[in-house]
Scaffold this motif. Structure first.
Motif, PDB file in Angstrom:
ATOM      1  N   ALA A  23       3.826  12.387  -1.146  1.00  0.00           N
ATOM      2  CA  ALA A  23       4.348  11.298  -1.981  1.00  0.00           C
ATOM      3  C   ALA A  23       5.252  10.381  -1.164  1.00  0.00           C
ATOM      4  CB  ALA A  23       5.114  11.864  -3.174  1.00  0.00           C
ATOM      5  N   ILE A  24       6.068  10.963  -0.311  1.00  0.00           N
ATOM      6  CA  ILE A  24       6.952  10.173   0.545  1.00  0.00           C
ATOM      7  C   ILE A  24       6.134   9.331   1.518  1.00  0.00           C
ATOM      8  CG2 ILE A  24       8.701  10.330   2.367  1.00  0.00           C
ATOM      9  CD1 ILE A  24       9.763  12.838   0.837  1.00  0.00           C
ATOM     10  N   GLU A  25       5.111   9.912   2.108  1.00  0.00           N
ATOM     11  CA  GLU A  25       4.246   9.194   3.049  1.00  0.00           C
ATOM     12  C   GLU A  25       3.500   8.052   2.345  1.00  0.00           C
ATOM     13  OE1 GLU A  25       2.422   8.241   6.665  1.00  0.00           O
ATOM     14  OE2 GLU A  25       4.118   9.538   6.256  1.00  0.00           O
ATOM     15  N   LYS A  26       3.004   8.330   1.146  1.00  0.00           N
ATOM     16  CA  LYS A  26       2.294   7.307   0.384  1.00  0.00           C
ATOM     17  C   LYS A  26       3.229   6.132   0.076  1.00  0.00           C
ATOM     18  CE  LYS A  26      -0.213   6.558  -3.926  1.00  0.00           C
ATOM     19  NZ  LYS A  26      -0.647   7.146  -5.199  1.00  0.00           N
ATOM     20  N   SER A  27       4.445   6.439  -0.333  1.00  0.00           N
ATOM     21  CA  SER A  27       5.435   5.400  -0.634  1.00  0.00           C
ATOM     22  C   SER A  27       5.742   4.558   0.605  1.00  0.00           C
ATOM     23  CB  SER A  27       6.708   6.049  -1.166  1.00  0.00           C
ATOM     24  OG  SER A  27       7.732   5.109  -1.286  1.00  0.00           O
ATOM     25  N   ARG A  28       5.927   5.215   1.741  1.00  0.00           N
ATOM     26  CA  ARG A  28       6.219   4.505   2.993  1.00  0.00           C
ATOM     27  C   ARG A  28       5.065   3.580   3.362  1.00  0.00           C
ATOM     28  NH1 ARG A  28       5.376   5.083   8.405  1.00  0.00           N
ATOM     29  NH2 ARG A  28       4.229   7.025   8.179  1.00  0.00           N
ATOM     30  N   ASN A  29       3.843   4.071   3.244  1.00  0.00           N
ATOM     31  CA  ASN A  29       2.674   3.249   3.573  1.00  0.00           C
ATOM     32  C   ASN A  29       2.574   2.024   2.670  1.00  0.00           C
ATOM     33  OD1 ASN A  29       1.895   4.951   5.642  1.00  0.00           O
ATOM     34  ND2 ASN A  29       0.510   6.139   4.366  1.00  0.00           N
ATOM     35  N   ILE A  30       2.868   2.190   1.396  1.00  0.00           N
ATOM     36  CA  ILE A  30       2.821   1.067   0.454  1.00  0.00           C
ATOM     37  C   ILE A  30       3.888   0.039   0.796  1.00  0.00           C
ATOM     38  CG2 ILE A  30       3.248   0.407  -1.950  1.00  0.00           C
ATOM     39  CD1 ILE A  30       1.820   3.045  -2.735  1.00  0.00           C
ATOM     40  N   ARG A  31       5.110   0.505   1.080  1.00  0.00           N
ATOM     41  CA  ARG A  31       6.197  -0.425   1.429  1.00  0.00           C
ATOM     42  C   ARG A  31       5.861  -1.195   2.700  1.00  0.00           C
ATOM     43  NH1 ARG A  31       9.204   4.091   0.611  1.00  0.00           N
ATOM     44  NH2 ARG A  31       9.836   4.131   2.792  1.00  0.00           N
ATOM     45  N   GLN A  32       5.287  -0.510   3.696  1.00  0.00           N
ATOM     46  CA  GLN A  32       4.936  -1.188   4.943  1.00  0.00           C
ATOM     47  C   GLN A  32       3.816  -2.199   4.728  1.00  0.00           C
ATOM     48  OE1 GLN A  32       4.110   2.010   7.676  1.00  0.00           O
ATOM     49  NE2 GLN A  32       6.259   2.233   8.245  1.00  0.00           N
ATOM     50  N   ALA A  33       2.835  -1.843   3.917  1.00  0.00           N
ATOM     51  CA  ALA A  33       1.739  -2.777   3.631  1.00  0.00           C
ATOM     52  C   ALA A  33       2.266  -4.002   2.890  1.00  0.00           C
ATOM     53  CB  ALA A  33       0.657  -2.082   2.817  1.00  0.00           C
ATOM     54  N   ASN A  34       3.169  -3.785   1.937  1.00  0.00           N
ATOM     55  CA  ASN A  34       3.767  -4.912   1.209  1.00  0.00           C
ATOM     56  C   ASN A  34       4.524  -5.834   2.157  1.00  0.00           C
ATOM     57  OD1 ASN A  34       2.787  -4.035  -1.246  1.00  0.00           O
ATOM     58  ND2 ASN A  34       4.674  -3.015  -1.839  1.00  0.00           N
ATOM     59  N   ALA A  35       5.236  -5.252   3.101  1.00  0.00           N
ATOM     60  CA  ALA A  35       5.992  -6.071   4.060  1.00  0.00           C
ATOM     61  C   ALA A  35       5.044  -6.860   4.958  1.00  0.00           C
ATOM     62  CB  ALA A  35       6.912  -5.189   4.888  1.00  0.00           C
ATOM     63  N   ARG A  36       3.948  -6.236   5.390  1.00  0.00           N
ATOM     64  CA  ARG A  36       2.992  -6.914   6.282  1.00  0.00           C
ATOM     65  C   ARG A  36       2.259  -8.048   5.594  1.00  0.00           C
ATOM     66  NH1 ARG A  36       1.619  -1.753   7.651  1.00  0.00           N
ATOM     67  NH2 ARG A  36      -0.274  -1.839   6.435  1.00  0.00           N
ATOM     68  N   THR A  37       1.956  -7.880   4.308  1.00  0.00           N
ATOM     69  CA  THR A  37       1.134  -8.874   3.622  1.00  0.00           C
ATOM     70  C   THR A  37       1.952  -9.948   2.917  1.00  0.00           C
ATOM     71  OG1 THR A  37       1.007  -7.474   1.644  1.00  0.00           O
ATOM     72  CG2 THR A  37      -0.759  -7.232   3.275  1.00  0.00           C
ATOM     73  N   ASN A  38       3.261  -9.811   2.896  1.00  0.00           N
ATOM     74  CA  ASN A  38       4.110 -10.803   2.252  1.00  0.00           C
ATOM     75  C   ASN A  38       4.072 -12.114   3.041  1.00  0.00           C
ATOM     76  OD1 ASN A  38       7.060 -12.054   2.190  1.00  0.00           O
ATOM     77  ND2 ASN A  38       6.601 -11.138   0.205  1.00  0.00           N
ATOM     78  N   GLN A  39       3.764 -13.218   2.366  1.00  0.00           N
ATOM     79  CA  GLN A  39       3.604 -14.508   3.042  1.00  0.00           C
ATOM     80  C   GLN A  39       4.884 -14.956   3.743  1.00  0.00           C
ATOM     81  OE1 GLN A  39       2.280 -17.749   0.589  1.00  0.00           O
ATOM     82  NE2 GLN A  39       1.977 -19.100   2.332  1.00  0.00           N
ATOM     83  N   GLN A  40       6.029 -14.787   3.091  1.00  0.00           N
ATOM     84  CA  GLN A  40       7.312 -15.160   3.712  1.00  0.00           C
ATOM     85  C   GLN A  40       7.514 -14.374   5.002  1.00  0.00           C
ATOM     86  OE1 GLN A  40       9.554 -17.943   2.869  1.00  0.00           O
ATOM     87  NE2 GLN A  40      11.056 -16.582   1.956  1.00  0.00           N
ATOM     88  N   ASN A  41       7.221 -13.070   4.962  1.00  0.00           N
ATOM     89  CA  ASN A  41       7.378 -12.242   6.161  1.00  0.00           C
ATOM     90  C   ASN A  41       6.433 -12.703   7.267  1.00  0.00           C
ATOM     91  OD1 ASN A  41       9.429 -10.618   5.282  1.00  0.00           O
ATOM     92  ND2 ASN A  41       8.224  -8.750   5.187  1.00  0.00           N
ATOM     93  N   GLN A  42       5.214 -13.040   6.907  1.00  0.00           N
ATOM     94  CA  GLN A  42       4.248 -13.498   7.910  1.00  0.00           C
ATOM     95  C   GLN A  42       4.739 -14.774   8.581  1.00  0.00           C
ATOM     96  OE1 GLN A  42       0.595 -13.761   5.703  1.00  0.00           O
ATOM     97  NE2 GLN A  42       0.170 -11.575   5.888  1.00  0.00           N
ATOM     98  N   GLN A  43       5.249 -15.712   7.791  1.00  0.00           N
ATOM     99  CA  GLN A  43       5.759 -16.963   8.355  1.00  0.00           C
ATOM    100  C   GLN A  43       7.001 -16.713   9.206  1.00  0.00           C
ATOM    101  OE1 GLN A  43       6.296 -19.268   4.808  1.00  0.00           O
ATOM    102  NE2 GLN A  43       4.155 -19.904   4.714  1.00  0.00           N
ATOM    103  N   ALA A  44       7.898 -15.867   8.708  1.00  0.00           N
ATOM    104  CA  ALA A  44       9.114 -15.550   9.457  1.00  0.00           C
ATOM    105  C   ALA A  44       8.772 -14.823  10.755  1.00  0.00           C
ATOM    106  CB  ALA A  44      10.053 -14.703   8.605  1.00  0.00           C
ATOM    107  N   THR A  45       7.747 -13.989  10.721  1.00  0.00           N
ATOM    108  CA  THR A  45       7.331 -13.266  11.918  1.00  0.00           C
ATOM    109  C   THR A  45       6.816 -14.229  12.979  1.00  0.00           C
ATOM    110  OG1 THR A  45       6.779 -11.305  10.626  1.00  0.00           O
ATOM    111  CG2 THR A  45       5.773 -11.489  12.795  1.00  0.00           C
ATOM    112  N   ARG A  46       6.004 -15.180  12.556  1.00  0.00           N
ATOM    113  CA  ARG A  46       5.475 -16.164  13.514  1.00  0.00           C
ATOM    114  C   ARG A  46       6.608 -16.976  14.145  1.00  0.00           C
ATOM    115  NH1 ARG A  46       1.579 -16.895   9.266  1.00  0.00           N
ATOM    116  NH2 ARG A  46      -0.300 -15.777   9.804  1.00  0.00           N
TER     117      ARG A  46
END
Length: 95
Positions: A23-46
């Motif tokens: 459950a902890i691993e699943k939660s971590r994977n979801i949070r990381q995927a949300n961070a990667r796919t967030n448009q603001q994060n993508q723009q800020a990363t670039r």
């Protein structure tokens, strides 16, 4: 109100046995995927990557992102540590 009263009486709320490794691993994977796919994060990363390539420090990058109106996925300001994670994610998950 009822939960607050129960907690005030010393009862433990929640079920720790539900926090399995899976459950902890699943939660971590979801949070990381949300961070990667967030448009603001993508723009800020670039932008952060471009600024880093120009020699900006993590603190300077955070100031530029905050000054430009960028916020984290949760609407918070950027700090050097959050910029560092953002840039690390960029190298881990190249598009």
């Amino acid at each position: 109100e009822a939960l607050a009263a129960k907690k005030a009486r010393g009862a433990q709320l929640g079920s720790p046995q539900n926090l399995t490794r899976a459950a902890i691993e699943k939660s971590r994977n979801i949070r990381q995927a949300n961070a990667r796919t967030n448009q603001q994060n993508q723009q800020a990363t670039r932008l952060g990557g471009l600024l880093q390539a120009q020699g900006y420090t993590l603190q300077q990058i955070a100031e530029e992102l905050n000054g430009g109106g960028y916020r984290t996925r949760r609407g918070k300001l950027f700090f050097p540590s959050s910029v560092q994670r953002l840039l690390q994610r960029r190298t881990l998950y190249k598009e």
